[in-house]
Design an enzyme around this catalytic site. Structure first.
Site, PDB file in Angstrom:
ATOM      1  N   ASP A  79      37.703  40.451  36.164  1.00 47.73           N
ATOM      2  CA  ASP A  79      37.259  39.216  35.663  1.00 47.73           C
ATOM      3  C   ASP A  79      37.918  38.599  34.329  1.00 47.73           C
ATOM      4  O   ASP A  79      38.395  39.467  33.699  1.00 47.73           O
ATOM      5  CB  ASP A  79      35.738  39.359  35.449  1.00 47.73           C
ATOM      6  CG  ASP A  79      35.037  37.871  35.282  1.00 47.73           C
ATOM      7  OD1 ASP A  79      34.967  37.160  35.922  1.00 47.73           O
ATOM      8  OD2 ASP A  79      34.366  37.832  33.947  1.00 47.73           O
ATOM      9  N   SER A  80      37.776  37.400  34.238  1.00 49.41           N
ATOM     10  CA  SER A  80      38.315  36.847  32.756  1.00 49.41           C
ATOM     11  C   SER A  80      37.481  37.600  31.615  1.00 49.41           C
ATOM     12  O   SER A  80      38.002  37.611  30.536  1.00 49.41           O
ATOM     13  CB  SER A  80      37.986  35.268  32.758  1.00 49.41           C
ATOM     14  OG  SER A  80      36.583  35.174  32.777  1.00 49.41           O
ATOM     15  N   CYS A 133      35.885  36.827  40.077  1.00 56.41           N
ATOM     16  CA  CYS A 133      35.778  35.756  39.081  1.00 56.41           C
ATOM     17  C   CYS A 133      36.112  34.541  40.136  1.00 56.41           C
ATOM     18  O   CYS A 133      37.448  34.514  40.830  1.00 56.41           O
ATOM     19  CB  CYS A 133      36.835  35.695  38.089  1.00 56.41           C
ATOM     20  SG  CYS A 133      37.094  34.490  37.065  1.00 56.41           S
ATOM     21  N   GLU A 192      28.189  33.974  27.012  1.00 59.98           N
ATOM     22  CA  GLU A 192      28.970  34.896  26.316  1.00 59.98           C
ATOM     23  C   GLU A 192      28.699  34.990  24.777  1.00 59.98           C
ATOM     24  O   GLU A 192      28.860  36.136  23.925  1.00 59.98           O
ATOM     25  CB  GLU A 192      30.586  34.696  26.234  1.00 59.98           C
ATOM     26  CG  GLU A 192      31.231  34.519  27.718  1.00 59.98           C
ATOM     27  CD  GLU A 192      32.331  35.509  27.763  1.00 59.98           C
ATOM     28  OE1 GLU A 192      32.905  35.987  26.759  1.00 59.98           O
ATOM     29  OE2 GLU A 192      32.321  35.943  29.040  1.00 59.98           O
ATOM     30  N   CYS A 203      29.635  31.097  39.565  1.00 57.02           N
ATOM     31  CA  CYS A 203      30.574  31.626  38.545  1.00 57.02           C
ATOM     32  C   CYS A 203      29.684  33.136  38.227  1.00 57.02           C
ATOM     33  O   CYS A 203      28.543  33.072  38.319  1.00 57.02           O
ATOM     34  CB  CYS A 203      30.365  30.912  37.550  1.00 57.02           C
ATOM     35  SG  CYS A 203      30.919  31.372  35.800  1.00 57.02           S
ATOM     36  N   HIS A 262      29.328  34.766  35.913  1.00 58.58           N
ATOM     37  CA  HIS A 262      28.430  34.735  34.604  1.00 58.58           C
ATOM     38  C   HIS A 262      26.957  34.311  34.668  1.00 58.58           C
ATOM     39  O   HIS A 262      26.047  34.846  33.975  1.00 58.58           O
ATOM     40  CB  HIS A 262      29.098  34.022  33.421  1.00 58.58           C
ATOM     41  CG  HIS A 262      30.284  34.514  32.787  1.00 58.58           C
ATOM     42  ND1 HIS A 262      31.387  34.856  33.303  1.00 58.58           N
ATOM     43  CD2 HIS A 262      30.356  34.920  31.406  1.00 58.58           C
ATOM     44  CE1 HIS A 262      32.050  34.992  32.248  1.00 58.58           C
ATOM     45  NE2 HIS A 262      31.618  35.467  31.101  1.00 58.58           N
TER      46      HIS A 262
HETATM   47  N1  DGL Z   1      33.233  34.427  35.291  1.00 62.14           N
HETATM   48  C1  DGL Z   1      34.033  33.333  35.665  1.00 62.14           C
HETATM   49  C2  DGL Z   1      34.078  32.905  37.169  1.00 62.14           C
HETATM   50  O1  DGL Z   1      33.400  33.533  38.116  1.00 62.14           O
HETATM   51  C3  DGL Z   1      34.229  32.221  34.667  1.00 62.14           C
HETATM   52  C4  DGL Z   1      34.170  32.508  33.429  1.00 62.14           C
HETATM   53  C5  DGL Z   1      35.211  31.963  32.608  1.00 62.14           C
HETATM   54  O2  DGL Z   1      35.397  30.752  32.473  1.00 62.14           O
HETATM   55  O3  DGL Z   1      36.088  32.760  32.280  1.00 62.14           O
HETATM   56  O4  DGL Z   1      34.314  31.801  37.312  1.00 62.14           O
END
Ligand code: DGL
Length: 273
Positions: free
Chosen positions: A9-10, A72, A157, A191, A193
């Site tokens: 993931d990012s 991600c 975050e 997403c 997150h």
């Molecule tokens: N967790 C990432 C996703 O599922 C996005 C977070 C980011 O913008 O880096 O898209």
């Protein structure tokens, strides 16, 4: 030789996916990498997300992984197809990289009675139209309404996801989504997150609207994939271990990660490229 399944993931978001993988497929070993030093990916260009994600995939291959999950949506939307079609045939024809958009698209339509679904995601995922394209393959008559939620990842975050400040942006993006159609009766948190905002999102949802998170869906899909691809499953080691890496500070990662993963973890720093 067998090695752990790679989960990328990012930043922290993929931990919400890993949590479910660990629950449903506890026998496997997993190695997690968060590119926290370069997160967020959601507002970055196609070229940049592709470059960063490919570097991460190569890192997993250097660790011996035969299977990597891009946990991600942004990386899945902007890099997966290129990596599968252009890179893998040259750099590692026997290895596999999978994303989270296809498994989610395969089932999302089943949650809706009205035929209208909402996709809440980063700007990058929305602009890629990946969900529109994938959902059309599995549910051709489904009406798909997308809403970019650029403030949600920064709120999460920065640990504000359960604080009163988050309410404004949760309500604002839901209002925008429902202004596209009042008939939406299923929403995908597209997403990794966003599950941290789930409680707040639920509190603003009209009655009867289903909120769908991806963790369980991706885990079920991976279980099926491993059943159907024994040649890949046999290369995934099975000692039930977990290891965590971040491209940023390991102590900071350890502190934040438990909110996403539900338990304390130990992380190590690594550099990419
Ligand atoms: N967790 C990432 C996703 O599922 C996005 C977070 C980011 O913008 O880096 O898209």
């Amino acid at each position: 030789m067998s090695a752990p399944i790679g989960v990328f993931d990012s930043g922290y978001g993929g931990l919400t996916i890993l949590k479910e993988l660990k629950k449903q497929l506890p026998q496997y070993d997993y190695i997690y990498l968060g590119d926290n030093a370069r997160a967020p990916y959601g507002t970055r260009s196609f070229e940049t997300v592709y470059e960063y994600t490919l570097e991460a995939v190569k890192w997993f291959f250097d660790q011996g992984c035969s299977l990597v999950i891009l946990a991600c949506n942004t990386a899945s939307a902007k890099a997966l197809r290129n990596i599968q079609q252009l890179d893998l045939p040259h750099i590692a024809p026997d290895k596999r990289v999978l994303g989270v958009i296809r498994p989610s698209s395969e089932v999302l339509g089943n949650y809706s009675k009205s035929g209208h679904v909402g996709i809440m995601a980063t700007v990058g995922t929305v602009q890629s139209d990946s969900y529109i394209l994938e959902l059309a393959k599995f549910f051709p008559s489904l009406q798909v309404h997308q809403q970019a939620c650029p403030m949600w990842v920064p709120l999460i975050e920065n640990g504000e996801y359960d604080k009163p400040g988050a309410d404004y942006f949760v309500k604002a993006y839901l209002d925008h989504l429902f202004s596209q159609s009042k008939d939406i009766d299923a929403i995908l948190l597209a997403c990794t997150h966003y599950p941290l905002l789930e409680a707040k999102i639920r509190s603003y949802l009209p009655e009867g609207v289903k909120l769908v998170a991806q963790g369980q869906i991706v885990a079920e899909s991976l279980a099926q994939y491993l059943d159907n691809h024994r040649e890949i499953a046999n290369k995934c080691s099975q000692n039930g271990t977990l290891s965590f890496y971040t491209t940023d500070n390991a102590q900071t990662f350890e502190k934040q990660a438990s909110a996403f993963f539900g338990q304390k973890i130990e992380a190590k720093h690594t550099d990419l490229a």
